[in-house]
Design a protein around this motif. Structure first.
Motif, PDB file in Angstrom:
ATOM      1  N   VAL A 149     -12.408 -26.361 -64.326  1.00 29.60           N
ATOM      2  CA  VAL A 149     -13.765 -26.777 -64.748  1.00 29.60           C
ATOM      3  C   VAL A 149     -14.284 -27.871 -63.816  1.00 29.60           C
ATOM      4  N   VAL A 150     -13.464 -28.876 -63.571  1.00 31.96           N
ATOM      5  CA  VAL A 150     -13.905 -29.986 -62.699  1.00 31.96           C
ATOM      6  C   VAL A 150     -14.111 -29.477 -61.269  1.00 31.96           C
ATOM      7  N   GLY A 151     -13.169 -28.655 -60.796  1.00 29.19           N
ATOM      8  CA  GLY A 151     -13.265 -28.136 -59.428  1.00 29.19           C
ATOM      9  C   GLY A 151     -14.493 -27.268 -59.194  1.00 29.19           C
ATOM     10  N   GLU A 152     -14.892 -26.534 -60.218  1.00 29.95           N
ATOM     11  CA  GLU A 152     -16.082 -25.679 -60.088  1.00 29.95           C
ATOM     12  C   GLU A 152     -17.366 -26.501 -60.235  1.00 29.95           C
ATOM     13  N   GLU A 153     -17.328 -27.477 -61.151  1.00 36.74           N
ATOM     14  CA  GLU A 153     -18.590 -28.136 -61.518  1.00 36.74           C
ATOM     15  C   GLU A 153     -19.022 -29.244 -60.564  1.00 36.74           C
ATOM     16  N   LEU A 154     -18.053 -29.940 -59.958  1.00 37.63           N
ATOM     17  CA  LEU A 154     -18.461 -31.042 -59.061  1.00 37.63           C
ATOM     18  C   LEU A 154     -19.260 -30.534 -57.858  1.00 37.63           C
ATOM     19  N   PRO A 155     -18.755 -29.513 -57.116  1.00 40.19           N
ATOM     20  CA  PRO A 155     -19.558 -29.011 -55.992  1.00 40.19           C
ATOM     21  C   PRO A 155     -20.894 -28.443 -56.462  1.00 40.19           C
ATOM     22  N   ASP A 156     -20.893 -27.844 -57.647  1.00 40.19           N
ATOM     23  CA  ASP A 156     -22.110 -27.258 -58.186  1.00 40.19           C
ATOM     24  C   ASP A 156     -23.185 -28.330 -58.386  1.00 40.19           C
ATOM     25  N   ARG A 157     -22.756 -29.487 -58.873  1.00 37.25           N
ATOM     26  CA  ARG A 157     -23.722 -30.572 -59.100  1.00 37.25           C
ATOM     27  C   ARG A 157     -24.290 -31.088 -57.781  1.00 37.25           C
ATOM     28  N   LEU A 158     -23.444 -31.139 -56.759  1.00 35.05           N
ATOM     29  CA  LEU A 158     -23.934 -31.563 -55.446  1.00 35.05           C
ATOM     30  C   LEU A 158     -24.943 -30.546 -54.911  1.00 35.05           C
ATOM     31  N   ASN A 159     -24.634 -29.260 -55.083  1.00 29.61           N
ATOM     32  CA  ASN A 159     -25.555 -28.224 -54.597  1.00 29.61           C
ATOM     33  C   ASN A 159     -26.912 -28.317 -55.277  1.00 29.61           C
ATOM     34  N   ARG A 160     -26.906 -28.655 -56.556  1.00 28.90           N
ATOM     35  CA  ARG A 160     -28.186 -28.819 -57.270  1.00 28.90           C
ATOM     36  C   ARG A 160     -28.968 -29.994 -56.678  1.00 28.90           C
ATOM     37  N   ARG A 161     -28.237 -31.055 -56.341  1.00 29.40           N
ATOM     38  CA  ARG A 161     -28.892 -32.218 -55.717  1.00 29.40           C
ATOM     39  C   ARG A 161     -29.477 -31.809 -54.353  1.00 29.40           C
ATOM     40  N   LEU A 162     -28.721 -31.027 -53.581  1.00 27.60           N
ATOM     41  CA  LEU A 162     -29.183 -30.613 -52.253  1.00 27.60           C
ATOM     42  C   LEU A 162     -30.422 -29.738 -52.355  1.00 27.60           C
ATOM     43  N   ARG A 163     -30.457 -28.923 -53.383  1.00 28.38           N
ATOM     44  CA  ARG A 163     -31.603 -28.014 -53.511  1.00 28.38           C
ATOM     45  C   ARG A 163     -32.898 -28.755 -53.833  1.00 28.38           C
ATOM     46  N   ARG A 164     -32.745 -29.985 -54.354  1.00 28.27           N
ATOM     47  CA  ARG A 164     -33.959 -30.780 -54.604  1.00 28.27           C
ATOM     48  C   ARG A 164     -34.533 -31.315 -53.291  1.00 28.27           C
ATOM     49  N   GLY A 165     -33.726 -31.249 -52.204  1.00 21.00           N
ATOM     50  CA  GLY A 165     -34.206 -31.631 -50.877  1.00 21.00           C
ATOM     51  C   GLY A 165     -34.223 -33.130 -50.657  1.00 21.00           C
ATOM     52  N   VAL A 166     -34.940 -33.542 -49.645  1.00 23.02           N
ATOM     53  CA  VAL A 166     -34.989 -34.945 -49.237  1.00 23.02           C
ATOM     54  C   VAL A 166     -36.431 -35.412 -49.342  1.00 23.02           C
ATOM     55  N   GLU A 167     -36.610 -36.540 -50.006  1.00 19.54           N
ATOM     56  CA  GLU A 167     -37.956 -37.072 -50.161  1.00 19.54           C
ATOM     57  C   GLU A 167     -38.494 -37.500 -48.788  1.00 19.54           C
ATOM     58  N   ASP A 168     -39.662 -37.044 -48.451  1.00 17.65           N
ATOM     59  CA  ASP A 168     -40.382 -37.468 -47.247  1.00 17.65           C
ATOM     60  C   ASP A 168     -39.615 -37.234 -45.954  1.00 17.65           C
ATOM     61  N   ASP A 169     -38.656 -36.370 -45.946  1.00 21.12           N
ATOM     62  CA  ASP A 169     -37.934 -36.139 -44.695  1.00 21.12           C
ATOM     63  C   ASP A 169     -37.345 -34.738 -44.709  1.00 21.12           C
ATOM     64  N   THR A 170     -36.566 -34.429 -43.676  1.00 16.98           N
ATOM     65  CA  THR A 170     -36.116 -33.052 -43.512  1.00 16.98           C
ATOM     66  C   THR A 170     -34.628 -32.907 -43.783  1.00 16.98           C
ATOM     67  N   LEU A 171     -34.308 -32.013 -44.718  1.00 19.70           N
ATOM     68  CA  LEU A 171     -32.909 -31.631 -44.925  1.00 19.70           C
ATOM     69  C   LEU A 171     -32.670 -30.367 -44.110  1.00 19.70           C
ATOM     70  N   SER A 172     -31.500 -30.282 -43.483  1.00 19.84           N
ATOM     71  CA  SER A 172     -31.164 -29.107 -42.679  1.00 19.84           C
ATOM     72  C   SER A 172     -31.452 -27.808 -43.450  1.00 19.84           C
ATOM     73  N   ALA A 173     -32.160 -26.894 -42.812  1.00 18.26           N
ATOM     74  CA  ALA A 173     -32.484 -25.615 -43.462  1.00 18.26           C
ATOM     75  C   ALA A 173     -31.205 -24.826 -43.758  1.00 18.26           C
ATOM     76  N   VAL A 174     -30.212 -24.961 -42.887  1.00 13.81           N
ATOM     77  CA  VAL A 174     -28.948 -24.228 -43.072  1.00 13.81           C
ATOM     78  C   VAL A 174     -28.188 -24.804 -44.274  1.00 13.81           C
ATOM     79  N   VAL A 175     -28.146 -26.135 -44.369  1.00 12.62           N
ATOM     80  CA  VAL A 175     -27.464 -26.777 -45.503  1.00 12.62           C
ATOM     81  C   VAL A 175     -28.156 -26.363 -46.813  1.00 12.62           C
ATOM     82  N   TYR A 176     -29.471 -26.362 -46.803  1.00 12.82           N
ATOM     83  CA  TYR A 176     -30.241 -25.978 -47.987  1.00 12.82           C
ATOM     84  C   TYR A 176     -29.890 -24.546 -48.403  1.00 12.82           C
ATOM     85  N   ARG A 177     -29.836 -23.668 -47.431  1.00 15.42           N
ATOM     86  CA  ARG A 177     -29.549 -22.246 -47.706  1.00 15.42           C
ATOM     87  C   ARG A 177     -28.117 -22.063 -48.228  1.00 15.42           C
TER      88      ARG A 177
END
Ligand SMILES: [Fe+2]
Ligand SMILES: [Fe+2]
Length: 291
Positions: A149-177
């Protein structure tokens, strides 16, 4: 009931084919600035943009390497479970998950290869300890599913954060994808891990959970320490020298501690509801050195 055809036909998309690999770019953030280990540390915030972005790239590479280790553990265990089960539906599910995790790992390897940062194979003391602890845990046991549960959920939470992007700047399109594709599969993995965790925990006696809980807490603590507090040489490679001093700054960073606690909180609350006595300690507090 799910069938092999249902899982295989149409649902699976090769993650490697879904990414424009020529778009790998170092003139952007690979993690949002607010998700870095030194986020909010005044001396770091005063550093040039190029240095801060480079740290975001190296911290992301560190997360990919931790992800590769984690997924290799999942794949090995899932393959064993698929082989042992007499239930055809479970066999299909486990093998499907192996295929999905292999697809994720292939994405990580491809980005590592193209990143130009090289691959660091040293795992550090913390991960060797988690490896050793994990090796003692029988597949399909209550403790095993609690760890999953922990192993699956921790990366998942980071991915959700990444999908929100970066305020006023550019997040790598590849990382986002990559985050987008990973999220697509992981929702089902997390839901299944929770279901198995709940079921196996119900069958596990209260005294057994009390006995095993300290080991589970230590494993979670060590894993979080490894993932969220990169080794000193990573800071040095980003141009932040001496690396040890910057790592100490990360360990003492209240913003980072709050981020880690927030990342862990939903999983720990779920485990407590399932009868596990997990402490939810702050991993940084007791640790001054080592990877
Ligand atoms: Fe994955
Ligand atoms: Fe997964």
């Amino acid at each position: 009931m799910s069938s092999v055809a249902e899982f295989s036909a149409g649902r699976y998309e090769d993650p490697l084919a879904g990414i424009d690999w020529d778009a790998v770019d170092r003139d952007c953030w690979w993690l949002p600035p607010s998700a870095l280990s030194l986020s909010g540390v005044a001396a770091f915030e005063a550093m040039p943009l190029a240095t801060r972005r480079r740290l975001s790239q190296l911290e992301y590479v560190h997360l990919l390497q931790a992800g590769l280790w984690l997924e290799s553990q999942f794949m090995a265990r899932l393959a064993i479970l698929a082989h042992r089960t007499k239930d055809a539906e479970r066999q299909v599910r486990f093998l499907h998950e192996v295929r999905e995790e292999a697809g994720h790992s292939l994405m990580f390897v491809e980005l590592l290869r193209r990143s130009g940062f090289g691959v660091d194979k040293s795992r550090g003391l913390a991960m060797r300890a988690v490896d050793a602890l994990g090796g003692l845990v029988p597949s399909n046991s209550a403790l095993f599913w609690a760890m999953v549960v922990v192993g699956e959920e921790l990366p998942d939470r980071l991915n959700r954060r990444l999908r929100r992007g970066v305020e006023d700047d550019t997040l790598s399109a590849v990382v986002y994808r990559i985050a987008d594709i990973h999220l697509r599969d992981e929702a089902a993995h997390s839901a299944y891990a929770r279901e198995q965790c709940r079921r196996t925990a119900e069958r596990c006696a209260r005294w057994q959970k009390a006995l095993l809980s300290p080991g589970l807490s230590i494993a979670i603590d060590l894993y979080a320490r490894h993932v969220y507090y990169p080794p000193a040489d990573l800071y040095a490679r980003a141009g932040l020298a001496p690396g040890r001093a910057w790592r100490r700054a990360a360990l003492a960073n209240p913003v980072r501690r709050a981020q880690v606690a927030e990342m862990l909180r939903p999983s720990l609350e779920f485990l407590r509801r399932s009868g596990w006595r997990v402490a939810g300690r702050r991993p940084a507090r007791r640790i001054e050195s080592g990877a």
